[in-house]
Design a protein around this motif. Structure first.
Motif, mmCIF file in Angstrom:
data_model
loop_
_atom_site.group_PDB
_atom_site.id
_atom_site.type_symbol
_atom_site.label_atom_id
_atom_site.label_comp_id
_atom_site.label_asym_id
_atom_site.label_seq_id
_atom_site.Cartn_x
_atom_site.Cartn_y
_atom_site.Cartn_z
ATOM 1 N N ILE A 1 -7.538 29.491 -22.984
ATOM 2 C CA ILE A 1 -6.334 28.820 -22.497
ATOM 3 C C ILE A 1 -5.359 29.871 -21.996
ATOM 4 O O ILE A 1 -5.452 31.054 -22.350
ATOM 5 N N TRP A 2 -4.412 29.439 -21.176
ATOM 6 C CA TRP A 2 -3.434 30.332 -20.569
ATOM 7 C C TRP A 2 -2.028 29.950 -21.033
ATOM 8 O O TRP A 2 -1.727 28.784 -21.218
ATOM 9 N N GLY A 3 -1.189 30.974 -21.193
ATOM 10 C CA GLY A 3 0.228 30.723 -21.391
ATOM 11 C C GLY A 3 0.759 30.902 -22.796
ATOM 12 O O GLY A 3 1.939 30.692 -23.024
ATOM 13 N N PHE B 1 -9.721 25.794 -30.487
ATOM 14 C CA PHE B 1 -9.556 26.548 -31.737
ATOM 15 C C PHE B 1 -9.604 28.038 -31.433
ATOM 16 O O PHE B 1 -10.393 28.497 -30.596
ATOM 17 N N TYR B 2 -8.781 28.784 -32.161
ATOM 18 C CA TYR B 2 -8.709 30.232 -31.943
ATOM 19 C C TYR B 2 -8.706 31.015 -33.259
ATOM 20 O O TYR B 2 -8.667 32.244 -33.247
ATOM 21 N N GLY B 3 -8.733 30.294 -34.398
ATOM 22 C CA GLY B 3 -8.666 30.971 -35.690
ATOM 23 C C GLY B 3 -9.787 30.535 -36.608
ATOM 24 O O GLY B 3 -10.965 30.519 -36.225
ATOM 25 N N THR C 1 -15.948 28.687 -20.466
ATOM 26 C CA THR C 1 -16.551 29.937 -19.969
ATOM 27 C C THR C 1 -18.066 29.945 -20.113
ATOM 28 O O THR C 1 -18.684 30.999 -20.062
ATOM 29 N N ASP C 2 -18.685 28.755 -20.282
ATOM 30 C CA ASP C 2 -20.133 28.707 -20.440
ATOM 31 C C ASP C 2 -20.840 28.170 -19.202
ATOM 32 O O ASP C 2 -22.034 27.887 -19.235
ATOM 33 N N VAL D 1 -5.815 33.409 -24.078
ATOM 34 C CA VAL D 1 -6.313 33.377 -25.448
ATOM 35 C C VAL D 1 -7.749 32.866 -25.412
ATOM 36 O O VAL D 1 -8.024 31.798 -24.867
ATOM 37 N N GLU D 2 -8.665 33.659 -25.971
ATOM 38 C CA GLU D 2 -10.074 33.279 -26.037
ATOM 39 C C GLU D 2 -10.330 32.508 -27.326
ATOM 40 O O GLU D 2 -9.724 32.779 -28.375
ATOM 41 N N GLY D 3 -11.226 31.523 -27.250
ATOM 42 C CA GLY D 3 -11.554 30.749 -28.434
ATOM 43 C C GLY D 3 -12.727 29.824 -28.179
ATOM 44 O O GLY D 3 -13.577 30.089 -27.324
#
Length: 222
Positions: A119-121, A92-94, A176-177, A142-144
Motif C-alpha cells: 500500500i502507499w501513503g 496486513f503488515y505485522g 505483487t504476485d 509498505v509491503e505486506g
C-alpha cells in the motif's frame, strides 16, 4: 311625443331635473333610495345533505386492506433473504501476516491464503514489539500481505484482536504476485493514538491488555 317624460325622469324624485339649468344634489338616504338591499339568508334553513361515505372510497379501502393482508401472508411464506456480506481484502503488515496467528483469531479450519501486496501513503513505525501505520506522505510504500475476509464476524474478531489502539481505515491495495486482480480497494489497521508523539519519540509508555492475554505498551504524548 310632446309632453311625454323619459323613464329616467319618471324614476327621479320630485324637484330633480336632469336637463334643467338648476342642479340639485341627490340625497341618497334610506328615505329616497327606491330599492332596499336584500335580506341575508335565513340561518335556520336546512343545509343540503352531503354524502360522507363514498362507495368508491369504501371499495378502495377494502381492496387496500386485502392487499396488505395478502402481502404480509406472502412475506410470512417467503421471508426476504438477509443482506449478503461482500468479502473484502484486508492488508496486513505485522503479526497478522503469520498464518498461525490469523488461524487462531478467526478460528479457521484451513490455513489462510495470503497474497503479497503493498500500500502507499503510510509510514511504518514501531509501537513496542508491534508495527503500526501512521499518516504520512503519499510516496511511502509498505509491503505486506492481503487476505480476503469472508464475514462481518471475522472483521469484528480482527478489530477485537487489534484493540482500541488501532482503527480500521480504507486503503488501495496493489498486489505483487501478477495475479488478477492487480489492485483492489480494501481495509487495514492504523494507529489510533498520538501519531506525532509516536513518530517523534516524545511519549510515555502505557500498558494495555491484548485479546490474547498479553500486556503491551503504547505511546502517549507527555
Amino acid at each position: 311625443m310632446r309632453g311625454s317624460k323619459s323613464i329616467g325622469q319618471l324614476l327621479l324624485p320630485p324637484g330633480l331635473a336632469v336637463n334643467g339649468r338648476k342642479k340639485h344634489k341627490l340625497n341618497l338616504n334610506m328615505e329616497t333610495t327606491p330599492f332596499a338591499p336584500p335580506l341575508p339568508p335565513d340561518r335556520k334553513m336546512p343545509r343540503p345533505q352531503i354524502e360522507t361515505e363514498s362507495p368508491f372510497l369504501a371499495k378502495l379501502a377494502s381492496a387496500l386492506e386485502n392487499y396488505l393482508e395478502n402481502l404480509q401472508a406472502e412475506l410470512d411464506r417467503n421471508p426476504p433473504e438477509p443482506e449478503r456480506y461482500s468479502p473484502k481484502y484486508y492488508f496486513f503488515y505485522g503479526t497478522l501476516r503469520q498464518p498461525e496467528v490469523l488461524t487462531r483469531i478467526l478460528e479457521l479450519q484451513q490455513p489462510p491464503k495470503y497474497r503479497p501486496a503493498r500500500i502507499w501513503g503510510w509510514p511504518l513505525s514501531n509501537w513496542g514489539p508491534y508495527r503500526t501505520l501512521l499518516d504520512g506522505p503519499a510516496g511511502n510504500i509498505v509491503e505486506g500481505d492481503a487476505y480476503v475476509v469472508q464475514s462481518q464476524e471475522d472483521e469484528d474478531k480482527l478489530a477485537h484482536y487489534e484493540t482500541s489502539a488501532y482503527k480500521v481505515t480504507p486503503c488501495s491495495i496493489e498486489f505483487t504476485d501478477d495475479q488478477v486482480p492487480l489492485k483492489a480497494l480494501g481495509k487495514t489497521f492504523m494507529y489510533s493514538g498520538d501519531a506525532e508523539a509516536l513518530r517523534g519519540g516524545n511519549f510515555r509508555s502505557c500498558a494495555m491488555g491484548t485479546s490474547d492475554g498479553h500486556e503491551i505498551s503504547f505511546a502517549q504524548s507527555q
